[in-house]
Motif scaffolding. Structure first.
Motif, PDB file in Angstrom:
ATOM      1  N   TYR A 187      12.913  -0.634  -1.252  1.00 23.87           N
ATOM      2  CA  TYR A 187      12.077   0.156  -0.347  1.00 23.87           C
ATOM      3  C   TYR A 187      10.826  -0.627   0.043  1.00 23.87           C
ATOM      4  O   TYR A 187      10.480  -0.719   1.233  1.00 23.87           O
ATOM      5  N   ALA A 188      10.140  -1.196  -0.930  1.00 27.43           N
ATOM      6  CA  ALA A 188       8.920  -1.958  -0.655  1.00 27.43           C
ATOM      7  C   ALA A 188       9.213  -3.119   0.288  1.00 27.43           C
ATOM      8  O   ALA A 188       8.428  -3.421   1.198  1.00 27.43           O
ATOM      9  N   ALA A 189      10.349  -3.772   0.093  1.00 25.02           N
ATOM     10  CA  ALA A 189      10.716  -4.911   0.939  1.00 25.02           C
ATOM     11  C   ALA A 189      10.971  -4.497   2.384  1.00 25.02           C
ATOM     12  O   ALA A 189      10.847  -5.313   3.297  1.00 25.02           O
ATOM     13  N   SER A 190      11.309  -3.234   2.600  1.00 23.69           N
ATOM     14  CA  SER A 190      11.609  -2.757   3.955  1.00 23.69           C
ATOM     15  C   SER A 190      10.352  -2.417   4.750  1.00 23.69           C
ATOM     16  O   SER A 190      10.426  -2.184   5.958  1.00 23.69           O
ATOM     17  N   LEU A 191       9.189  -2.405   4.081  1.00 25.47           N
ATOM     18  CA  LEU A 191       7.952  -1.959   4.726  1.00 25.47           C
ATOM     19  C   LEU A 191       7.169  -3.122   5.328  1.00 25.47           C
ATOM     20  O   LEU A 191       7.278  -4.261   4.871  1.00 25.47           O
ATOM     21  N   PRO A 192       6.330  -2.832   6.326  1.00 27.07           N
ATOM     22  CA  PRO A 192       5.393  -3.845   6.818  1.00 27.07           C
ATOM     23  C   PRO A 192       4.449  -4.273   5.693  1.00 27.07           C
ATOM     24  O   PRO A 192       4.299  -3.575   4.688  1.00 27.07           O
ATOM     25  N   ARG A 193       3.801  -5.389   5.882  1.00 26.52           N
ATOM     26  CA  ARG A 193       3.003  -6.003   4.816  1.00 26.52           C
ATOM     27  C   ARG A 193       1.960  -5.052   4.228  1.00 26.52           C
ATOM     28  O   ARG A 193       1.815  -4.951   3.008  1.00 26.52           O
ATOM     29  N   SER A 194       1.214  -4.351   5.079  1.00 23.30           N
ATOM     30  CA  SER A 194       0.144  -3.473   4.602  1.00 23.30           C
ATOM     31  C   SER A 194       0.691  -2.333   3.753  1.00 23.30           C
ATOM     32  O   SER A 194       0.170  -2.036   2.664  1.00 23.30           O
ATOM     33  N   GLN A 195       1.743  -1.689   4.239  1.00 29.19           N
ATOM     34  CA  GLN A 195       2.332  -0.571   3.495  1.00 29.19           C
ATOM     35  C   GLN A 195       2.990  -1.059   2.205  1.00 29.19           C
ATOM     36  O   GLN A 195       2.955  -0.374   1.178  1.00 29.19           O
ATOM     37  N   ARG A 196       3.582  -2.252   2.259  1.00 29.12           N
ATOM     38  CA  ARG A 196       4.194  -2.824   1.047  1.00 29.12           C
ATOM     39  C   ARG A 196       3.137  -3.076  -0.022  1.00 29.12           C
ATOM     40  O   ARG A 196       3.360  -2.812  -1.211  1.00 29.12           O
ATOM     41  N   ALA A 197       1.971  -3.557   0.403  1.00 30.55           N
ATOM     42  CA  ALA A 197       0.885  -3.795  -0.553  1.00 30.55           C
ATOM     43  C   ALA A 197       0.395  -2.488  -1.159  1.00 30.55           C
ATOM     44  O   ALA A 197       0.058  -2.432  -2.350  1.00 30.55           O
ATOM     45  N   THR A 198       0.360  -1.421  -0.354  1.00 34.99           N
ATOM     46  CA  THR A 198      -0.064  -0.117  -0.868  1.00 34.99           C
ATOM     47  C   THR A 198       0.861   0.349  -1.983  1.00 34.99           C
ATOM     48  O   THR A 198       0.411   0.741  -3.070  1.00 34.99           O
ATOM     49  N   PHE A 202      -7.278   8.081  -4.536  1.00 34.66           N
ATOM     50  CA  PHE A 202      -6.531   7.653  -5.711  1.00 34.66           C
ATOM     51  C   PHE A 202      -5.103   7.198  -5.371  1.00 34.66           C
ATOM     52  O   PHE A 202      -4.390   6.725  -6.243  1.00 34.66           O
ATOM     53  N   TYR A 203      -4.642   7.410  -4.144  1.00 38.59           N
ATOM     54  CA  TYR A 203      -3.285   7.029  -3.703  1.00 38.59           C
ATOM     55  C   TYR A 203      -2.191   7.823  -4.438  1.00 38.59           C
ATOM     56  O   TYR A 203      -1.065   7.335  -4.583  1.00 38.59           O
ATOM     57  N   LEU A 204      -2.497   9.037  -4.874  1.00 37.41           N
ATOM     58  CA  LEU A 204      -1.519   9.796  -5.649  1.00 37.41           C
ATOM     59  C   LEU A 204      -0.328  10.236  -4.807  1.00 37.41           C
ATOM     60  O   LEU A 204       0.800  10.325  -5.319  1.00 37.41           O
ATOM     61  N   TYR A 205      -0.561  10.511  -3.532  1.00 37.42           N
ATOM     62  CA  TYR A 205       0.565  10.897  -2.672  1.00 37.42           C
ATOM     63  C   TYR A 205       1.596   9.768  -2.601  1.00 37.42           C
ATOM     64  O   TYR A 205       2.807  10.012  -2.668  1.00 37.42           O
ATOM     65  N   PHE A 206       1.112   8.548  -2.508  1.00 34.90           N
ATOM     66  CA  PHE A 206       2.028   7.417  -2.416  1.00 34.90           C
ATOM     67  C   PHE A 206       2.716   7.150  -3.750  1.00 34.90           C
ATOM     68  O   PHE A 206       3.849   6.666  -3.789  1.00 34.90           O
ATOM     69  N   ASP A 207       2.045   7.497  -4.833  1.00 38.78           N
ATOM     70  CA  ASP A 207       2.725   7.397  -6.120  1.00 38.78           C
ATOM     71  C   ASP A 207       3.832   8.441  -6.219  1.00 38.78           C
ATOM     72  O   ASP A 207       4.875   8.177  -6.820  1.00 38.78           O
ATOM     73  N   SER A 208       3.631   9.607  -5.616  1.00 36.89           N
ATOM     74  CA  SER A 208       4.682  10.620  -5.643  1.00 36.89           C
ATOM     75  C   SER A 208       5.897  10.157  -4.840  1.00 36.89           C
ATOM     76  O   SER A 208       7.035  10.519  -5.162  1.00 36.89           O
ATOM     77  N   ILE A 209       5.679   9.345  -3.796  1.00 39.36           N
ATOM     78  CA  ILE A 209       6.802   8.760  -3.055  1.00 39.36           C
ATOM     79  C   ILE A 209       7.557   7.786  -3.959  1.00 39.36           C
ATOM     80  O   ILE A 209       8.794   7.782  -4.004  1.00 39.36           O
ATOM     81  N   ARG A 210       6.811   6.964  -4.703  1.00 39.27           N
ATOM     82  CA  ARG A 210       7.448   6.041  -5.644  1.00 39.27           C
ATOM     83  C   ARG A 210       8.284   6.808  -6.657  1.00 39.27           C
ATOM     84  O   ARG A 210       9.419   6.413  -6.974  1.00 39.27           O
ATOM     85  N   PRO A 225      -0.402   1.149  -8.187  1.00 41.67           N
ATOM     86  CA  PRO A 225      -0.512   0.886  -9.636  1.00 41.67           C
ATOM     87  C   PRO A 225      -1.937   0.559 -10.071  1.00 41.67           C
ATOM     88  O   PRO A 225      -2.377   1.006 -11.136  1.00 41.67           O
ATOM     89  N   LYS A 226      -2.655  -0.203  -9.248  1.00 45.35           N
ATOM     90  CA  LYS A 226      -4.038  -0.560  -9.578  1.00 45.35           C
ATOM     91  C   LYS A 226      -4.913   0.678  -9.641  1.00 45.35           C
ATOM     92  O   LYS A 226      -5.755   0.834 -10.544  1.00 45.35           O
ATOM     93  N   SER A 227      -4.726   1.603  -8.700  1.00 47.09           N
ATOM     94  CA  SER A 227      -5.524   2.826  -8.664  1.00 47.09           C
ATOM     95  C   SER A 227      -5.253   3.714  -9.868  1.00 47.09           C
ATOM     96  O   SER A 227      -6.178   4.303 -10.441  1.00 47.09           O
TER      97      SER A 227
END
Length: 257
Positions: free
Chosen positions: A74-85, A185-193, A91-93
Motif C-alpha cells: 500500500y505504501a509503495a502505491s502512494l505518492p512520495r508525501s503520502q508514503r512518508a506519512t 497526532f496522525y491517528l486517523y492515518f494509523d487507523s488506515i494502517r 510511527p514517529k508521532s
C-alpha cells in the motif's frame, strides 16, 4: 444545556444500550442491527442516489516481493508525501506522543468514549442540542453493533477511538472519532494502517473507509481510496455475514511496519 441536561444525557447514553444489550444479547441480533448503520439494509440499497464510499481494492496494489506485507505494498502505491506519512510520520508521532492502543468490543464503550465522540461532533454542530442528539444516536449505534474498538490513549487519556466491522470480504472502518486538538497526532492515518493489516490477516478483498464527504474526499483520494458509487456490490457486502468482533484481530496482534 447545563449540568442537569448533561447528567440526563449521561444517564440515557448508558441506560439505553445497556437495556438493549440485556434484552437482546445475541450476536444474531447485533449482526442484523449492524447492517442498518452500515447502509446495507434493503430499503437503503433501493435509494436512487446514495453516497459514494471511499474504497480500496486490495488486488489493485502493486505485488512487490513475495515477502512484502500488504501495508508495504500500500505504501509503495502512494505518492512520495503520502508514503512518508504512512511509513514515517505516523510511527514517529505515536512514539513522540506516547500513544498506546487497546482493543475491545463495542459493548465495552464507556462514558469516556462518548465524551470524545461529543467533542468530535461539536466541530460540525457547535454547542447546540443537535450536538448531543447526534452524539447520543451514534454512540448507541456503535454500542449495539458488532465491531472491534481500538481506543487511543495519550499519556493515559483517551483521545480517539475507532470501530472496525467486517462483512463478507470487506473491512468497513465504521466509526472514527478524536479530540479536535489531537488531529496533529496522525491517528486517523494509523487507523488506515490498522485496517489494512487486519484485512491482510483475515484474507479480505476490500477496505471501505465509509461515505464520501466534501471535507474528506480529496484526502482519501490522495491516500488511494477512490470514490465508488456502487460500493455495496463489492467484497461480498450485499449478502455477506457480519463477523463477530472476536474474529477481528486486536490492534496489538497487527503488523504495522
Amino acid at each position: 444545556m447545563g449540568e442537569l441536561g448533561s447528567a440526563l444525557f449521561g444517564f440515557f447514553f448508558v441506560l439505553v444500550p445497556t437495556v438493549l444489550s440485556a434484552v437482546l444479547p445475541t450476536a444474531k441480533w447485533m449482526r442484523a442491527f449492524s447492517r442498518i448503520p452500515m447502509g446495507l439494509t434493503k430499503r437503503k440499497r433501493r435509494r436512487k442516489k446514495g453516497k459514494a464510499h471511499s474504497i480500496l481494492l486490495l488486488s489493485s496494489l502493486p505485488p512487490l516481493s513475495p515477502s512484502a506485507s500488504l501495508l508495504e505494498r500500500y505504501a509503495a502505491s502512494l505518492p512520495r508525501s503520502q508514503r512518508a506519512t504512512i511509513s514515517k510520520q505516523v510511527p514517529k508521532s505515536l512514539v513522540s506522543h506516547s500513544i498506546t492502543v487497546t482493543s475491545s468490543t463495542s459493548s465495552d464503550l464507556t462514558l469516556e468514549h462518548y465524551a470524545v465522540l461529543m467533542e468530535h461532533e461539536r466541530q460540525h454542530y457547535q454547542n447546540t442540542p443537535t450536538t448531543y442528539l447526534a452524539a447520543l444516536a451514534r454512540f448507541i449505534s456503535a454500542r449495539c453493533m458488532l465491531g472491534r474498538i481500538d481506543s487511543y490513549y495519550a499519556d493515559g487519556r483517551l483521545v480517539a477511538w475507532t470501530s472496525s466491522v467486517v462483512v463478507g470480504s470487506t473491512l468497513r472502518a465504521q466509526w472514527f472519532y478524536q479530540l479536535p486538538e489531537c488531529k496533529k497526532f496522525y491517528l486517523y492515518f494509523d487507523s488506515i494502517r490498522a485496517s489494512l493489516s487486519r484485512a491482510e490477516a483475515m484474507g479480505l478483498e476490500v477496505v471501505d473507509l465509509g461515505p464520501v464527504s466534501p471535507s474528506t474526499e480529496a484526502t482519501k483520494e490522495k491516500f488511494g481510496f477512490k470514490s465508488v458509487p456502487d460500493w455495496s456490490e463489492l467484497g461480498g457486502m450485499r449478502g455477506g455475514l457480519v463477523r463477530d468482533s472476536a474474529e477481528v484481530p486486536a490492534y496489538t496482534d497487527l503488523q504495522l511496519m
